[in-house]
Structures are given as structure tokens and as C-alpha cells.
Enzyme design. Structure first.
Site, PDB file in Angstrom:
ATOM      1  N   ARG A 152      14.668  10.124 -13.466  1.00  0.00           N
ATOM      2  CA  ARG A 152      13.434  10.864 -13.790  1.00  0.00           C
ATOM      3  C   ARG A 152      13.361  11.245 -15.267  1.00  0.00           C
ATOM      4  O   ARG A 152      12.930  12.342 -15.621  1.00  0.00           O
ATOM      5  CB  ARG A 152      13.305  12.140 -12.944  1.00  0.00           C
ATOM      6  N   SER A 173       7.040  17.153  -6.370  1.00  0.00           N
ATOM      7  CA  SER A 173       8.316  17.860  -6.490  1.00  0.00           C
ATOM      8  C   SER A 173       8.355  18.628  -7.807  1.00  0.00           C
ATOM      9  O   SER A 173       8.413  18.032  -8.871  1.00  0.00           O
ATOM     10  CB  SER A 173       9.478  16.864  -6.477  1.00  0.00           C
ATOM     11  N   GLU A 182      11.081  19.225 -12.810  1.00  0.00           N
ATOM     12  CA  GLU A 182      10.856  17.780 -12.930  1.00  0.00           C
ATOM     13  C   GLU A 182       9.554  17.552 -13.700  1.00  0.00           C
ATOM     14  O   GLU A 182       9.352  16.526 -14.334  1.00  0.00           O
ATOM     15  CB  GLU A 182      10.771  17.136 -11.533  1.00  0.00           C
TER      16      GLU A 182
END
Ligand SMILES: Cc1cc2nc3c(=O)[nH]c(=O)nc-3n(C[C@H](O)[C@H](O)[C@H](O)COP(=O)(O)OP(=O)(O)OC[C@H]3O[C@@H](n4cnc5c(N)ncnc54)[C@H](O)[C@@H]3O)c2cc1C
Length: 358
Positions: free
Chosen positions: A165, A244, A354
Site C-alpha cells: 500500500r 479501510s 492507509e
């Protein structure tokens, strides 16, 4: 000359539907438009934010700078033979539509990334991933324009420094380059699908078996992923969410053993080809690192289906924070900061966002 608007609401341009304003706003449809923006001298010292679908940005307040909304469209085949195809896609294209297009053509490689909202241009920024697949698996290169100079540069895969990520565009080169297009290499051979992906909540294999018979096809897998995601995640057109909110933490074996004393059945995953973003952290150096599920731990800490004012967590997923009608950016940020504080207190582990915090 490109139009610059002032004091524009971004409510329709972020999937949380938060009513934040930007001081300056422009939309680019071509390379010339971007060059025009980079040439405007009054913006030389103004903060710039490149905006795709706003599915990975958390606005905590109004934006005192220039938002460049990306609407660069188009895709073309660069190379094709019996085994693979290399396609080039302009960055303002819709990611879910691109996946649908590749599956329609029987091109293999990004089917597990179906239904991830946002634009093609943002996909390398956080090296999007889901169900065992990541963008980097099929990524060849990208073309980007440096905002300060207007110069175009090609970034090969290794230049992008892809990690879990993460990429160079989320760290060192953040807001410095406008990604114009990306190239992907997709296979024409659909070998037997790896349907082994499963977590505490879902199993790809079970979903496939619920509506198809082995050997599963590319279209079956694509459909199974969409079914799982539709069951799991709220519809972004109806509910304000950024998916998320936090990344799954990476911890060392010692920390894991500590956690296992309290939670013997905690799931953890090998790091595999993923790399920890802060490998220089002395706690982690030389350690055997594993990935642990943030959602599971938040749930254990009582954060599932919790609501305070206009903000709450999803009834089934503590990691998915929802902004209800009337929610303010400040309210949302205060809620997620509370989650982080509580996590740190309970587990002695930092929970990292994130999403991009603005
Ligand atoms: C319901 C939901 C589910 C999700 N599921 C997943 C998932 O399974 N896996 C996953 O990885 N992500 C997931 N996400 C996160 C999100 O979909 C991805 O990060 C997506 O790539 C964001 O695209 P965007 O166009 O909306 O980016 P934005 O939110 O607009 O931008 C994200 C960042 O990229 C930068 N950026 C955008 N475009 C460019 C460009 N052309 N050039 C340079 N920088 C640029 C922005 O400045 C910003 O820093 C989910 C989000 C939601 C809301």
C-alpha cells in the site's frame, strides 16, 4: 487558458461526502491543460493536490491550495502477441471500469482488484491490492509530469518503489508528479485460478462454489470478487466511506508472541513479497516480521458497530469508518484519532492511516 475556480465545495469529489472547500479548483482533460496549470506563476508557491475519485483522501479541514481534478481519458494497446498484451491507460479513467474491460477481453492479472473505487492514476500511488493481487504484479511503467518544471518522465517499475500500500508517489514524490498514464502487462492465459484466498470473514473458494463449478473461469473469479465486496462493503454512492481507514500493522515475532498471550487465535500473515514501509525502525530491524489484521484487533477492542454523533464503524467491519449525513471533517478525524489512541493503549502498536490525510 485553463479555468481556475475559487472556493469550490469538494462534497461530490470525496467518497466520504464531507463538505470541505478548496480555495482554488481546476479540472484537467488533456496534457496541455496540465502544462497550462504548471505555467501559472501565481500557483508556483501554492500547495497542490491532485484529485482522482477522492476514495483515499481524508479531508480534515478546508483545503488552502489548488485542487487539480483529473479527467484524462483514453486507453490503447501498445503491444500484443499470443501470450500477453501491454495496455496504456490514461490516469483519469475509472479503475473498476478498466478491470471490467480487461475481463471482458479475457486478459488476466487485475481481476482480483475489481470494484476498488477510484481512478487509474491513483492505483500506483498506494499500489492498490486486494485478495492476494497487487497493482505491481502487472505494472510495467508510468508516465508523469513534474508539476514544478512541466517535464515529462517515465518511471519504470523499479523506480516506483512499490511496497505494501505504498510507493514513491506516496512518500518522497508526493504531490510532485502528476501521473498521466500507466502501462500494464496482462496475460492471455488463464491457468487454474488460485482460489485459496481466505480470511476470518470470507473465502474466495466458497464464494466461487456458491454459483459456479470448477474449473473456474476468469469471469467467475471477477464475479466472485464483486459478490464478496458487495456483501462486505457499503455502497459508496449511498454511504460516506473511504474503505479501510487504517493499514494492517506489521509487527515483529516478539510483539506477536506478546499478542498471542492475550489472543491465542489471532490471525497473522507472512509478509511475503511485501516490504514494511519503515524497515529502518530499530524495533523491526533484523526481525521476522508478520502482518496482523487491524480490523480484527479493533473489533476485539470494541470498535465494531460503534457510533458517536455522525460517525460510526460498519456493523460488520471495525476498519470501515462511515460518515453519516451532516458529518464534519473535524468530527470524522477526531473519531479516527480516538480509534488510534485506543489501539495504541490496548496493543502498544501504532495504527497507521492507509488513507491520505489532508
Ligand atoms: C469502499 C472502498 C473500498 C476500497 N478498497 C480498497 C482495496 O481493496 N484495496 C486498495 O488498495 N484500496 C482500496 N480503497 C482505496 C481507494 O479505492 C484506492 O486507494 C484508489 O486507488 C483511490 O483512487 P482515487 O482516484 O479515488 O484517489 P484519490 O483519493 O483521489 O487520491 C489518492 C492519492 O493519490 C494521489 N493521486 C491521485 N491521482 C493522481 C495522479 N494522477 N497523479 C499523482 N497522484 C495522484 C492523490 O493526490 C492522493 O494523494 C477502497 C476505498 C473505498 C472507498
Amino acid at each position: 487558458m485553463i479555468a481556475i475556480k475559487e472556493n469550490i465545495s469538494l462534497q461530490k469529489d470525496n467518497t466520504l461526502h464531507l463538505d470541505v472547500k478548496t480555495r482554488f479548483f481546476t479540472e484537467v482533460h488533456s496534457l496541455n491543460d496540465i502544462v497550462d496549470v504548471t505555467n501559472i506563476s501565481r500557483f508556483k508557491n501554492t500547495p497542490i493536490l491532485i484529485l482522482g475519485g477522492g476514495a483515499n483522501i481524508l479531508f480534515t479541514k478546508n483545503y488552502d491550495g489548488l485542487v487539480i481534478k483529473n479527467s484524462l481519458k483514453g486507453k490503447k494497446i501498445i503491444k500484443e502477441n499470443n501470450n500477453y498484451v501491454i495496455i496504456e491507460i490514461r490516469s483519469g479513467e475509472d479503475w473498476p471500469e478498466l478491470v471490467a474491460y480487461t475481463v471482458e477481453n479475457n486478459w488476466v492479472g487485475i481481476e482480483n482488484l475489481a470494484y476498488i473505487p477510484g481512478t487509474v492514476g491513483a492505483s500506483p500511488v498506494q499500489n492498490i491490492g486486494a485478495y492476494g493481487q497487487s497493482l505491481e504484479d502487472t505494472f510495467v511503467s508510468l508516465e508523469a509530469i513534474e508539476l514544478s518544471s512541466g517535464k515529462i518522465k517515465v518511471f519504470a517499475k523499479e523506480d516506483c518503489e512499490f511496497k505494501y500500500r505504498d510507493s514513491i508517489f506516496k512518500s518522497e514524490l508526493k504531490d510532485k508528479y502528476f501521473i498521466i498514464s500507466i502501462r500494464l502487462k496482462l496475460s492471455k492465459h488463464f491457468k487454474s485460478v488460485d482460489s485459496s484466498y481466505h480470511s476470518r470473514y470470507e473465502s474466495l473458494e466458497e464464494e466461487l462454489k456458491s454459483f459456479a463449478k470448477p474449473p473456474f473461469t476468469l469471469k467467475n473469479v471477477y464475479e466472485a470478487i464483486i459478490r464478496i465486496r458487495q456483501k462486505k462493503l457499503p455502497d459508496i454512492n449511498k454511504v460516506g466511506t473511504i474503505g479501510s481507514t487504517f493499514a494492517n500493522p506489521f509487527i515483529n515475532k516478539k510483539q506477536l508472541l506478546e499478542l498471542q498471550k492475550k489472543f491465542p487465535d489471532i490471525q497473522f500473515y507472512p509478509v511475503d513479497k511485501m516490504k514494511y514501509p519503515s524497515i529502518n525502525n530499530p524495533n523491526l530491524q533484523g526481525a521476522d516480521i508478520v502482518k496482523i489484521p487491524a480490523g480484527w484487533l479493533l473489533e476485539e477492542a470494541g470498535w465494531k458497530n460503534k457510533r458517536i454523533g455522525n460517525i460510526g464503524t460498519h456493523p460488520d467491519h471495525a476498519l470501515c469508518v462511515i460518515a453519516y449525513k451532516g458529518a464534519t471533517p473535524e468530527e470524522f478525524y477526531s473519531f479516527t484519532e480516538n480509534m488510534r489512541r485506543d489501539f495504541k493503549e490496548k496493543y502498544k502498536i501504532d495504527l497507521e492511516y492507509e488513507v491520505n490525510i489532508i
